[in-house]
Design an enzyme around this catalytic site. Structure first.
Site, PDB file in Angstrom:
ATOM      1  N   GLU A  90       0.768  -1.380   0.112  1.00  0.00           N
ATOM      2  CA  GLU A  90       0.077  -0.106   0.004  1.00  0.00           C
ATOM      3  C   GLU A  90       0.923   1.219   0.069  1.00  0.00           C
ATOM      4  O   GLU A  90       1.929   1.130   0.642  1.00  0.00           O
ATOM      5  CB  GLU A  90      -0.727   0.165   1.152  1.00  0.00           C
ATOM      6  CG  GLU A  90      -1.705  -1.049   1.400  1.00  0.00           C
ATOM      7  CD  GLU A  90      -2.416  -1.112   2.652  1.00  0.00           C
ATOM      8  OE1 GLU A  90      -2.334  -0.235   3.456  1.00  0.00           O
ATOM      9  OE2 GLU A  90      -3.192  -1.998   3.206  1.00  0.00           O
ATOM     10  N   CYS A 103       3.047   8.538   1.909  1.00  0.00           N
ATOM     11  CA  CYS A 103       3.188   7.583   2.958  1.00  0.00           C
ATOM     12  C   CYS A 103       3.807   6.241   1.984  1.00  0.00           C
ATOM     13  O   CYS A 103       3.024   5.693   1.213  1.00  0.00           O
ATOM     14  CB  CYS A 103       2.006   7.320   3.675  1.00  0.00           C
ATOM     15  SG  CYS A 103       2.426   6.169   5.064  1.00  0.00           S
ATOM     16  N   CYS A 110       5.564  -6.730   8.129  1.00  0.00           N
ATOM     17  CA  CYS A 110       6.420  -6.245   9.072  1.00  0.00           C
ATOM     18  C   CYS A 110       7.029  -7.010  10.133  1.00  0.00           C
ATOM     19  O   CYS A 110       6.089  -7.713  10.618  1.00  0.00           O
ATOM     20  CB  CYS A 110       5.788  -4.684   9.824  1.00  0.00           C
ATOM     21  SG  CYS A 110       6.824  -3.924  10.786  1.00  0.00           S
ATOM     22  N   CYS A 114       3.949  -5.008  16.135  1.00  0.00           N
ATOM     23  CA  CYS A 114       3.095  -4.272  16.922  1.00  0.00           C
ATOM     24  C   CYS A 114       1.611  -4.579  17.098  1.00  0.00           C
ATOM     25  O   CYS A 114       0.877  -4.789  16.121  1.00  0.00           O
ATOM     26  CB  CYS A 114       3.269  -2.630  16.450  1.00  0.00           C
ATOM     27  SG  CYS A 114       4.867  -1.850  16.472  1.00  0.00           S
ATOM     28  N   CYS A 117      -1.407  -2.526  15.105  1.00  0.00           N
ATOM     29  CA  CYS A 117      -1.145  -2.286  13.879  1.00  0.00           C
ATOM     30  C   CYS A 117      -1.586  -3.472  12.764  1.00  0.00           C
ATOM     31  O   CYS A 117      -1.177  -4.759  13.092  1.00  0.00           O
ATOM     32  CB  CYS A 117       0.379  -2.021  13.814  1.00  0.00           C
ATOM     33  SG  CYS A 117       0.799  -1.678  11.868  1.00  0.00           S
ATOM     34  N   CYS A 335      -2.412   1.659   8.003  1.00  0.00           N
ATOM     35  CA  CYS A 335      -1.295   0.962   7.489  1.00  0.00           C
ATOM     36  C   CYS A 335      -1.752  -0.535   7.399  1.00  0.00           C
ATOM     37  O   CYS A 335      -1.929  -1.036   8.427  1.00  0.00           O
ATOM     38  CB  CYS A 335      -0.017   1.274   8.156  1.00  0.00           C
ATOM     39  SG  CYS A 335       1.231  -0.021   7.421  1.00  0.00           S
TER      40      CYS A 335
END
Length: 354
Positions: A90, A103, A110, A114, A117, A335
């Site tokens: 994205e 962005c 990732c 986290c 997220c 995100c």
């Protein structure tokens, strides 16, 4: 064939010489690739035809493919892109008056985990290459121009999918591509690199000078950071702040501290006072962000009055505070949300077809 967009400028010069042409042809080629944003070698009209044909034989010129576009009522645009290996990523265009900030993503998924997220929950798939990262800007500029929204992207934030410092070699290549004066010419002051902060790697901001640092803190104490950011919290929050205090910045520059306010977790006045104590000796500015909830995540957005009270306390204590409005909530702009939704739809369609 290798994608020519993967090359930095010195590498392009070397490739052009290896093809039997003078180095100045690299400058012409670079301008076509990154300033004019052409998609085909045949459109490079001031380059000799035999050279264009040779380029087409030896190199590909592959942009990410736009799979899905969503535009929010507030003007935020999210593009879901498919890379050459089929991976989805994205990028988001955020409006501010007559300009746009883009962005950028730097990884598929990732590794940081986290808990608030959507990207963190999908896990880590692979690093993006420097060319894949930088070419997101080409796609975004073309979209803005085609829809009469703007001619250029004005600012970049590495704040999309992925942790930049765990893919630093390719992130650096993308920064070298994006900042080159013969191409898109983004200066350091127009590029912000958002990081959870990886121990031993913050020195790149001092030595490289390619982007400004923004630290994703999101917690006033080690205990809360461990709850929200288990990967990043392996570096104790007190040691992180000490390292930030020692960071060499240019005059008038400050470290940006990013702090997402999450209901009942880190948004009370007590949390604000803890944050004041933590940051009291750090040259910084604080970017507050109201949490934008994602599907399947057990956290909620803070109450507006709690956000304002948190901001007011920080200001009274002398901090420079920006309250960033959460944009694109009606298009899953946080995100990882659109990628997650798109893959869920694709999987559902595949299962129905079996």
């Amino acid at each position: 064939m290798r994608n020519i967009l993967e090359l930095t400028y010195p590498e392009l010069e070397e490739a052009v010489r290896a093809m039997g042409h003078q180095a100045f042809r690299a400058r012409q080629l670079w301008q076509w690739l990154w300033r004019k944003g052409v998609r085909d070698f045949s459109d490079m009209t001031n380059i000799a035809r035999d050279f264009r044909e040779q380029l087409a034989r030896e190199w590909s010129l592959g942009w990410p493919e736009v799979v899905e576009t969503q535009q929010s009522s507030d003007g935020t645009v999210k593009l879901l892109l498919r890379l050459t290996d089929g991976a989805l990523v994205e990028t988001v265009l955020i409006p501010d008056k007559d300009r746009y900030t883009q962005c950028l993503s730097c990884q598929i998924g990732c590794p940081m985990g986290c808990t608030f997220c959507s990207t963190g929950l999908m896990g880590f798939v692979r690093n993006m290459s420097g060319g894949e990262i930088a070419s997101q800007v080409l796609v975004a500029r073309e979209h803005l121009r085609a829809h009469g929204l703007a001619d250029e992207v004005k600012n970049l934030v590495y704040m999309g999918m992925g942790e930049p410092l765990t893919n630093w070699e390719e992130v650096r290549r993308s920064l070298q591509i994006l900042s080159h004066p013969e191409g898109l010419e983004f200066s350091r002051r127009r590029i912000t690199l958002s990081t959870c902060a990886i121990k031993g790697k913050l020195g790149v901001f001092d030595t490289e000078g390619l982007a400004l640092p923004a630290i994703s803190l999101h917690a006033p104490t080690q205990e809360i950071r461990e709850q929200l950011m288990p990967g990043a919290a392996r570096w104790h929050i007190d040691d992180l702040i000490k390292t930030l205090q020692e960071m060499e910045l240019k005059p008038r520059e400050r470290v940006t501290i990013e702090y997402i306010l999450i209901k009942g977790v880190n948004d009370s006045l007590q949390h604000a006072r803890q944050l004041v104590r933590l940051l009291s000796h750090l040259k910084c500015k604080i970017n507050l962000i109201a949490y934008n909830p994602g599907p399947g995540i057990g956290f909620a957005a803070p109450a507006p009055e709690d956000v304002l009270a948190f901001e007011e306390l920080l200001r009274k204590k002398g901090f420079t505070v920006t309250l960033r409005k959460s944009k694109g909530q009606d298009i899953a702009a946080a995100c990882g949300q659109l990628k997650t939704e798109a893959e869920r739809r694709m999987n559902s369609t595949h299962e129905q077809g079996q």
